[in-house]
Design an enzyme around this catalytic site. Structure first.
Site, PDB file in Angstrom:
ATOM      1  N   ARG A   1       9.270  26.462 -36.533  1.00 26.98           N
ATOM      2  CA  ARG A   1       9.871  27.056 -35.501  1.00 26.98           C
ATOM      3  C   ARG A   1      11.207  27.779 -35.811  1.00 26.98           C
ATOM      4  O   ARG A   1      11.432  28.349 -34.878  1.00 26.98           O
ATOM      5  CB  ARG A   1      10.681  25.304 -35.442  1.00 26.98           C
TER       6      ARG A   1
ATOM      7  N   CYS B   1      20.487  23.064 -36.387  1.00 30.96           N
ATOM      8  CA  CYS B   1      19.115  23.065 -35.796  1.00 30.96           C
ATOM      9  C   CYS B   1      18.620  23.147 -34.239  1.00 30.96           C
ATOM     10  O   CYS B   1      18.944  23.809 -33.771  1.00 30.96           O
ATOM     11  CB  CYS B   1      18.796  21.084 -36.070  1.00 30.96           C
TER      12      CYS B   1
END
Length: 276
Positions: free
Chosen positions: A177, A235
């Site tokens: 990701r 994040c």
């Protein structure tokens, strides 16, 4: 205080009669009701369920990320409702590597509640009795005062840092990701330019946190001579970044900040640069 507590230590605390509030923070990003369902099936006796969406997040605008922090006033009201008095020992756990428990740990610590710990290994480490009766919260006798979040980096600071490079950004998402691959949670893949990648799973050995010595070495290898106070953690939505903050605290590296909006806030504006 060690921010972690072992299952044996928690059992000793419970048996001693100390004022402790155990918080079950299990959650599933793909199925938001799954954590509460699991709690109703089994939990550490006396544990209270704390929901990521309902208790640990504020209102979403579409531009402030998937799990924005509640305002200090709203968070103080939640702490009061849940009975998180300032002197109460709060112990948080989940069964997903402590990522959601870490979010509660950071939110309490950042608003002046120092007496909070995370159960190392989560529910899987617990070998004591199991409860099935849900605990209803008992509100604090007196309202808890609203406190600003200490150690919170806002979007403007992260934007400015693109030019100044005064701080290092650490992204807690998985490597794919981070590199813009297999993105299923956010509409845009990639990362904030210049960010380093340290997936929260690297803080663990099996289901337990690595030793303080190993965590210290891991973060020194990642950050070099950069001081903890010069680090901003992020994040996808400000949850697993708290796991990295907790790991640094375990390692004795204190003073890093949280960019709570994280990637989900950053990528909501197409004018912000993306690196892949």
């Amino acid at each position: 205080m060690n921010p972690l507590i072992t299952a044996n230590q928690l059992e000793e605390v419970i048996n001693s009669g100390e004022d402790v509030l155990i918080c079950d923070c299990r959650f599933d990003l793909a199925n938001p009701s799954a954590g509460k369902t699991a709690y109703l099936e089994n939990h550490i006796p006396g544990a209270l369920y704390v929901d990521l969406d309902q208790d640990l997040s504020g209102s979403k605008t579409g531009k402030n990320g998937r799990h924005p922090l509640p305002s200090p006033e709203a968070w103080a009201e939640t702490k009061t409702r849940l009975g998180m008095d300032n002197n109460t020992l709060v112990v948080a756990y989940d069964n997903q590597g402590s990522i959601f428990a870490s979010r509660l740990w950071w939110m309490l610590k950042a608003t002046g509640h120092a007496n909070v710990r995370v159960l190392d290994g989560g529910l899987d480490a617990w070998s004591g009795p199991i409860g099935k009766t849900p605990r209803q919260p008992t509100a604090s006798a007196h309202p808890i005062d609203a406190m600003p979040y200490v150690g919170l980096a806002l979007l403007e600071e992260v934007l400015t840092n693109l030019q100044t490079h005064q701080k290092k950004i650490v992204d807690a998402r998985a490597s794919d990701r981070f590199h813009g691959e297999n993105e299923t949670l956010d509409p845009v893949g990639g990362h904030i330019p210049g960010a380093l990648n340290h997936c929260y799973k690297e803080n663990l050995s099996g289901k337990l946190f690595k030793s303080p010595e190993q965590l210290y070495q891991d973060y020194v290898n990642l950050l070099g001579t950069t001081k903890a106070a010069e680090v901003i953690h992020q994040c996808g939505s400000g949850v697993t970044a708290c796991h990295n903050l907790l790991a640094m605290e375990v390692a004795g590296l204190r003073g890093a900040c949280l960019y709570a909006g994280s990637w989900s806030e950053w990528c909501a504006d197409p004018s912000r640069p993306v690196e892949r």
